[in-house]
Enzyme design. Structure first.
Site, mmCIF file in Angstrom:
data_model
loop_
_atom_site.group_PDB
_atom_site.id
_atom_site.type_symbol
_atom_site.label_atom_id
_atom_site.label_comp_id
_atom_site.label_asym_id
_atom_site.label_seq_id
_atom_site.Cartn_x
_atom_site.Cartn_y
_atom_site.Cartn_z
ATOM 1 N N ASP A 1 0.832 -1.213 0.000
ATOM 2 C CA ASP A 1 0.000 0.000 0.000
ATOM 3 C C ASP A 1 0.866 1.263 0.000
ATOM 4 O O ASP A 1 2.006 1.248 0.457
ATOM 5 C CB ASP A 1 -0.916 -0.025 1.239
ATOM 6 C CG ASP A 1 -2.079 0.941 1.101
ATOM 7 O OD1 ASP A 1 -2.367 1.382 -0.027
ATOM 8 O OD2 ASP A 1 -2.698 1.258 2.127
ATOM 9 N N ARG B 1 0.082 7.708 -2.531
ATOM 10 C CA ARG B 1 0.545 8.779 -1.647
ATOM 11 C C ARG B 1 2.018 9.106 -1.880
ATOM 12 O O ARG B 1 2.426 10.257 -1.861
ATOM 13 C CB ARG B 1 0.325 8.391 -0.178
ATOM 14 C CG ARG B 1 -1.077 8.702 0.311
ATOM 15 C CD ARG B 1 -1.379 8.006 1.606
ATOM 16 N NE ARG B 1 -1.660 6.592 1.383
ATOM 17 C CZ ARG B 1 -1.780 5.704 2.367
ATOM 18 N NH1 ARG B 1 -1.608 6.083 3.614
ATOM 19 N NH2 ARG B 1 -2.070 4.452 2.078
ATOM 20 N N TRP B 2 2.809 8.043 -2.101
ATOM 21 C CA TRP B 2 4.236 8.252 -2.363
ATOM 22 C C TRP B 2 4.412 9.217 -3.534
ATOM 23 O O TRP B 2 5.221 10.140 -3.470
ATOM 24 C CB TRP B 2 4.909 6.905 -2.680
ATOM 25 C CG TRP B 2 6.370 7.019 -2.955
ATOM 26 C CD1 TRP B 2 7.396 6.950 -2.055
ATOM 27 C CD2 TRP B 2 6.979 7.256 -4.245
ATOM 28 N NE1 TRP B 2 8.597 7.127 -2.688
ATOM 29 C CE2 TRP B 2 8.370 7.319 -4.028
ATOM 30 C CE3 TRP B 2 6.490 7.423 -5.540
ATOM 31 C CZ2 TRP B 2 9.280 7.534 -5.067
ATOM 32 C CZ3 TRP B 2 7.384 7.646 -6.579
ATOM 33 C CH2 TRP B 2 8.765 7.690 -6.337
ATOM 34 N N HIS C 1 2.733 3.683 -8.824
ATOM 35 C CA HIS C 1 2.483 2.266 -9.115
ATOM 36 C C HIS C 1 3.651 1.663 -9.900
ATOM 37 O O HIS C 1 4.020 0.513 -9.701
ATOM 38 C CB HIS C 1 1.179 2.107 -9.900
ATOM 39 C CG HIS C 1 -0.041 2.467 -9.103
ATOM 40 N ND1 HIS C 1 -0.233 2.011 -7.816
ATOM 41 C CD2 HIS C 1 -1.113 3.240 -9.394
ATOM 42 C CE1 HIS C 1 -1.385 2.499 -7.357
ATOM 43 N NE2 HIS C 1 -1.929 3.246 -8.291
ATOM 44 N N TRP D 1 -11.593 -1.896 -8.371
ATOM 45 C CA TRP D 1 -12.286 -1.488 -9.607
ATOM 46 C C TRP D 1 -13.015 -0.177 -9.411
ATOM 47 O O TRP D 1 -13.406 0.481 -10.370
ATOM 48 C CB TRP D 1 -13.305 -2.560 -10.047
ATOM 49 C CG TRP D 1 -12.702 -3.897 -10.359
ATOM 50 C CD1 TRP D 1 -12.750 -5.013 -9.573
ATOM 51 C CD2 TRP D 1 -11.965 -4.278 -11.536
ATOM 52 N NE1 TRP D 1 -12.088 -6.062 -10.176
ATOM 53 C CE2 TRP D 1 -11.610 -5.634 -11.388
ATOM 54 C CE3 TRP D 1 -11.579 -3.596 -12.701
ATOM 55 C CZ2 TRP D 1 -10.874 -6.331 -12.353
ATOM 56 C CZ3 TRP D 1 -10.852 -4.298 -13.659
ATOM 57 C CH2 TRP D 1 -10.511 -5.640 -13.482
ATOM 58 N N LEU E 1 11.343 -20.126 -4.576
ATOM 59 C CA LEU E 1 10.280 -19.334 -3.946
ATOM 60 C C LEU E 1 8.915 -19.611 -4.577
ATOM 61 O O LEU E 1 8.773 -19.648 -5.791
ATOM 62 C CB LEU E 1 10.607 -17.843 -4.117
ATOM 63 C CG LEU E 1 9.534 -16.861 -3.624
ATOM 64 C CD1 LEU E 1 9.464 -16.853 -2.103
ATOM 65 C CD2 LEU E 1 9.792 -15.449 -4.147
ATOM 66 N N LEU F 1 -6.948 -5.009 7.017
ATOM 67 C CA LEU F 1 -6.652 -6.087 6.058
ATOM 68 C C LEU F 1 -7.176 -5.789 4.656
ATOM 69 O O LEU F 1 -6.685 -6.349 3.676
ATOM 70 C CB LEU F 1 -7.271 -7.405 6.534
ATOM 71 C CG LEU F 1 -6.408 -8.287 7.427
ATOM 72 C CD1 LEU F 1 -7.188 -9.512 7.851
ATOM 73 C CD2 LEU F 1 -5.146 -8.729 6.703
HETATM 74 C C1 IPE Z 1 -5.390 -2.770 -0.468
HETATM 75 O O1 IPE Z 1 -5.076 -1.433 -0.547
HETATM 76 C C2 IPE Z 1 -5.273 -3.422 -1.806
HETATM 77 C C3 IPE Z 1 -3.921 -3.566 -2.342
HETATM 78 C C4 IPE Z 1 -2.816 -3.166 -1.779
HETATM 79 C C5 IPE Z 1 -3.844 -4.225 -3.613
HETATM 80 P P1 IPE Z 1 -6.184 -0.282 -0.732
HETATM 81 O O2 IPE Z 1 -5.440 0.996 -0.762
HETATM 82 O O3 IPE Z 1 -7.034 -0.600 -1.893
HETATM 83 O O4 IPE Z 1 -7.061 -0.445 0.590
HETATM 84 P P2 IPE Z 1 -7.998 0.597 1.329
HETATM 85 O O5 IPE Z 1 -8.990 1.094 0.318
HETATM 86 O O6 IPE Z 1 -7.126 1.701 1.828
HETATM 87 O O7 IPE Z 1 -8.614 -0.176 2.441
HETATM 88 C C1 IPE Z 2 -1.440 0.279 -3.408
HETATM 89 O O1 IPE Z 2 -1.215 1.651 -3.405
HETATM 90 C C2 IPE Z 2 -1.585 -0.270 -4.807
HETATM 91 C C3 IPE Z 2 -2.939 -0.748 -5.134
HETATM 92 C C4 IPE Z 2 -3.963 -0.713 -4.343
HETATM 93 C C5 IPE Z 2 -3.115 -1.304 -6.449
HETATM 94 P P1 IPE Z 2 -2.441 2.673 -3.369
HETATM 95 O O2 IPE Z 2 -2.787 3.026 -4.785
HETATM 96 O O3 IPE Z 2 -3.558 2.167 -2.558
HETATM 97 O O4 IPE Z 2 -1.764 3.919 -2.690
HETATM 98 P P2 IPE Z 2 -2.443 4.920 -1.654
HETATM 99 O O5 IPE Z 2 -2.976 4.103 -0.535
HETATM 100 O O6 IPE Z 2 -3.529 5.620 -2.396
HETATM 101 O O7 IPE Z 2 -1.334 5.822 -1.243
HETATM 102 MG MG MG Z 3 -4.106 2.399 -0.605
#
Ligand code: IPE
Ligand code: IPE
Ligand code: MG
Length: 237
Positions: A8, A12-13, A25, A57, A119, A183
């Protein structure tokens, strides 16, 4: 040891640096390569990566398209290297919503690496823990209806063989980067007795050094699984 990672914080990064979310990403995908490479050295036998949830989605169409393009690129560009590194790749999640191009690459990678002994890498794409349990339940119900399976034979062990993870061990440790402590529908069934590590670093900042120190912390914990495990000092008495 089996480690699950909720990768995650890519968005934001990037945003904090004045960049588009998709650049984050992209950095995240590069990070996967680095972390996978370090697993054998760190004693990680199975790595499960949460790449895209059934809820993702809901994001803007261009972000979803960008993410799908990145998966395609990752699968196509890493096929040979993953095989060379003896990695065995499996996918968790409902494949039916994914594009035919991605499905072909997933199948190719799965087949190519099937016999590898290094792995075990599980990539969760269009994965939701609840969705996985519902799909498993439907399969079980169909087998009961056809007389293939008796109701009394549905045990926890048998149930788990209907999940996408099939007979794999449950994750010992689940790591989530970027500060959130939830989670988000990851490994709902399998995480029943997992340890958790919630880190402040975002996924693009999750270095092999951070990975190593997180594992060290995990190894210092006592897991009880509901029993009472005597402390080492008590055993010596
Ligand atoms: C969880 O992260 C899904 C993945 C890392 C693939 P999200 O960023 O989608 O989760 P929420 O919306 O903050 O709970
Ligand atoms: C996780 O990073 C990647 C996916 C959910 C695909 P996010 O896109 O959720 O990044 P934040 O949480 O918005 O920073
Ligand atoms: Mg996220």
């Amino acid at each position: 040891m089996h480690v699950g990672i909720i990768m995650d914080g890519n968005g934001r990064w990037a945003t904090h640096r004045g960049l588009a979310r998709l650049i984050g990403h992209k950095r995240g995908a590069a990070q996967v390569k680095k972390i996978v490479k370090n697993c054998p050295r760190l004693g990680v036998k199975t790595l499960t990566l949460y790449a895209f949830s059934t809820e993702n989605w809901k994001r803007a169409a261009h972000e979803v398209e960008g993410l799908m393009k990145l998966f395609r690129g990752y699968l196509a560009n890493n096929l040979v290297e993953l095989h060379d590194k003896n990695v065995r790749v499996r996918f968790l999640g409902d494949p039916t919503a994914l594009s035919p191009e991605i499905l072909v690459l997933m199948e190719k990678l799965r087949n190519l690496t099937e016999g590898n002994t290094g792995l075990q890498l599980n990539v969760a794409i269009n994965y939701g823990g609840r969705d996985e349990i519902v799909r498993a339940t439907k399969e079980i119900a169909a087998q009961v209806a056809s007389g293939e399976l008796a109701i009394d034979d549905i045990t926890e062990a048998r149930f788990s063989t209907f999940l996408d993870s099939r007979t794999q061990n449950d994750p010992d440790l689940i790591i989530r980067t970027a500060g959130e402590m939830r989670l988000s529908n990851f490994l709902t069934w399998q995480s029943a007795y997992s340890e958790f590590a919630f880190l402040q670093e975002s996924w693009p900042e999750f270095s092999p050094e951070v990975f190593e120190s997180t594992l060290q912390n995990f190894h210092s914990r006592t897991r009880q699984f509901g029993a009472v495990v005597p402390k080492r000092s008590e055993l010596a008495e």
